[in-house]
Design an enzyme around this catalytic site. Structure first.
Site, PDB file in Angstrom:
ATOM      1  CB  CYS A  80     -57.158 -36.650 -27.743  1.00  0.00           C
ATOM      2  SG  CYS A  80     -57.724 -37.738 -26.444  1.00  0.00           S
ATOM      3  CG  HIS A 128     -54.839 -31.122 -25.731  1.00  0.00           C
ATOM      4  ND1 HIS A 128     -55.849 -31.512 -26.617  1.00  0.00           N
ATOM      5  CD2 HIS A 128     -54.463 -32.258 -24.698  1.00  0.00           C
ATOM      6  CE1 HIS A 128     -56.009 -32.970 -26.190  1.00  0.00           C
ATOM      7  NE2 HIS A 128     -55.195 -33.230 -25.247  1.00  0.00           N
ATOM      8  CD  GLU A 159     -52.250 -26.679 -24.144  1.00  0.00           C
ATOM      9  OE1 GLU A 159     -52.719 -27.446 -23.355  1.00  0.00           O
ATOM     10  OE2 GLU A 159     -52.352 -26.511 -25.384  1.00  0.00           O
ATOM     11  CE  LYS A 161     -59.812 -31.305 -25.311  1.00  0.00           C
ATOM     12  NZ  LYS A 161     -58.980 -30.169 -25.988  1.00  0.00           N
ATOM     13  CG  HIS A 189     -60.763 -34.645 -23.920  1.00  0.00           C
ATOM     14  ND1 HIS A 189     -60.484 -34.665 -25.222  1.00  0.00           N
ATOM     15  CD2 HIS A 189     -59.300 -35.138 -23.578  1.00  0.00           C
ATOM     16  CE1 HIS A 189     -59.696 -34.597 -25.754  1.00  0.00           C
ATOM     17  NE2 HIS A 189     -58.678 -35.214 -24.765  1.00  0.00           N
ATOM     18  CG  PHE A 210     -53.540 -41.539 -24.349  1.00  0.00           C
ATOM     19  CD1 PHE A 210     -53.254 -40.312 -23.519  1.00  0.00           C
ATOM     20  CD2 PHE A 210     -54.557 -42.250 -23.631  1.00  0.00           C
ATOM     21  CE1 PHE A 210     -53.699 -40.013 -22.387  1.00  0.00           C
ATOM     22  CE2 PHE A 210     -55.350 -42.025 -22.455  1.00  0.00           C
ATOM     23  CZ  PHE A 210     -54.680 -40.582 -22.026  1.00  0.00           C
TER      24      PHE A 210
END
Length: 413
Positions: free
Chosen positions: A163, A303, A314, A335, A340, A399
């Protein structure tokens, strides 16, 4: 002396619409692009919602024969690149072709075509596998096909960092231009994996929201009641150029890219460290690269996935880096509206960040009704905000514990 790099154009294919103006208008008006899955029969799945691109017409960008041999993530990337090149007014010809790079990010590549031809093989045997299967499946075909379409013969690279891929792609191209490897680049990210294996796989990880009865309210970054991200698809491409190259052709400048950070968590395959240590180092690196302090940043495109872990971690990372200035920042998760888009997210959100600087307008975080007590910063809840934005940050975390952060600022001479 460091070569300055500016953004001169953008192109978008997103669940909010195809085209820069349509997507931006829906974004600042808080429109959700999330709805029931229509790409396949999801009735047997725990998760039956996604953010699909609804208005994309490949005929507007590609001839029919070529389109049949390109996976959707490549079609989206080429279409977004076409819009970006047009928006920038960039001409690529024999005089500059070798100085124009193409760098794209992608997380999973052609998973839908792998799924399809595995079934073909199992049911009809190996001779029914098309010779186009491999070119359709490989992740770097976005960069390859964009270079073919435009004759761009400079550095050609595809980044596959989950991502964070789209943001890494922009960052790597920023550095290529800074080093003098090229003068301009078509950069960004794309993804299209709304298919049974992807939805089933992310659901097995308990990463997706199961709020099937309320698709538009399902993505709730920083809200107490968030319960996972929404799988989405799309592409965002930018034209970035060395400043004198842009000036020399009279290009309009949307924003300037000034800093790039990248780091690894070295912690877990799918979870960030609780204190957001890797993300914090990445943000600090980007600020240092920009020659800026925390007080120079006014806005962060977070994010902000709407997963319980990401949003808290975050927030902690932002507090670590920005300290008392964290409470003066406007932070939004786009998002909440787009879902996403995995490897495509970073390219799209870099376009959003450049437009935020250009329009001096912070997009909202929708569905933020009951803030999580551990997410106690200003996330621009539910309404876009007109404000002074001198410089902005765009965060992407993937990830594998891979992190990427860009810093952009309003262009001034």
């Amino acid at each position: 002396m460091k070569r300055r790099v500016v953004v001169t154009g953008g192109g978008l294919v997103t669940p909010l619409g195809t085209g820069l103006d349509k997507t931006w208008r829906n974004l600042i008006n808080g429109v959700s692009g999330i709805g029931p899955i229509t790409r396949f029969d999801a009735s047997a799945f725990d998760v039956r919602i996604a953010a699909e691109v609804k208005d994309f017409d490949s005929d507007a960008f590609l001839d029919k024969k070529l389109a049949r041999h390109l996976e959707l993530f490549v079609q989206y990337a080429v279409a977004a690149a076409m819009m970006a090149v047009e928006d920038a007014g960039l001409t690529i010809d024999d005089h500059n072709a070798a100085r124009v790079a193409v760098v794209t990010g992608n997380g999973i590549g052609g998973l839908p075509i792998i799924e399809k031809y595995h079934q073909v093989y199992m049911e009809r045997g190996p001779r029914r596998i098309t010779p186009f299967f491999i070119p359709m499946a490989i992740s770097n075909m976005s960069a390859g096909q964009i270079s073919i379409q435009f004759g761009a013969k400079g550095p050609n690279l595809s980044v596959t960092t989950a991502c964070a891929a789209g943001t890494h792609a922009v960052g790597e191209a920023f550095r290529m231009i800074g080093r003098g490897n090229c003068d301009a680049a078509i950069v960004g990210g794309s993804e299209s994996t709304i298919c049974p294996l992807a939805v089933g796989g992310f659901n097995a990880m308990k990463a997706l929201s199961r709020r099937n009865d309320d698709p538009q309210g399902a993505c709730r970054p920083f809200d107490r009641d968030r319960n996972g991200f929404i799988i989405a698809e799309g592409a965002g491409m930018l034209i970035i150029e060395e400043l004198e190259h842009a000036r020399g052709r009279g290009a309009d400048i949307l924003a300037e890219i000034v800093g790039y950070g990248l780091s690894g968590d070295a912690y877990h395959m799918a979870a960030p460290p609780e204190d957001g240590e890797g993300a914090a180092r990445c943000m600090a690196m980007a600020l240092d690269d920009a020659g800026m302090g925390p007080e120079d940043i006014d806005y962060i495109n977070a994010h902000g996935t709407s997963t319980p872990l990401n949003d808290v971690c975050e927030t902690r990372a932002i507090k670590t880096v920005f300290k008392e200035h964290a409470r003066k920042l406007a932070i939004s998760s786009t998002k909440s509206m787009t879902g996403h888009m995995l490897g495509g997210a970073g390219g799209i959100e870099t376009v959003f960040t450049a437009l935020s600087l250009h329009h001096q307008l912070a997009p909202p975080t929708i569905n933020l009704e009951n803030p999580d007590p551990e997410c106690d910063l200003d996330y621009v809840p539910n309404q876009a905000r007109k404000m002074e934005i001198r410089a902005a940050m765009s965060n992407s975390f993937g990830f594998g514990g891979t992190n990427a952060v860009l810093v952009l600022k309003r262009f001034t001479e």
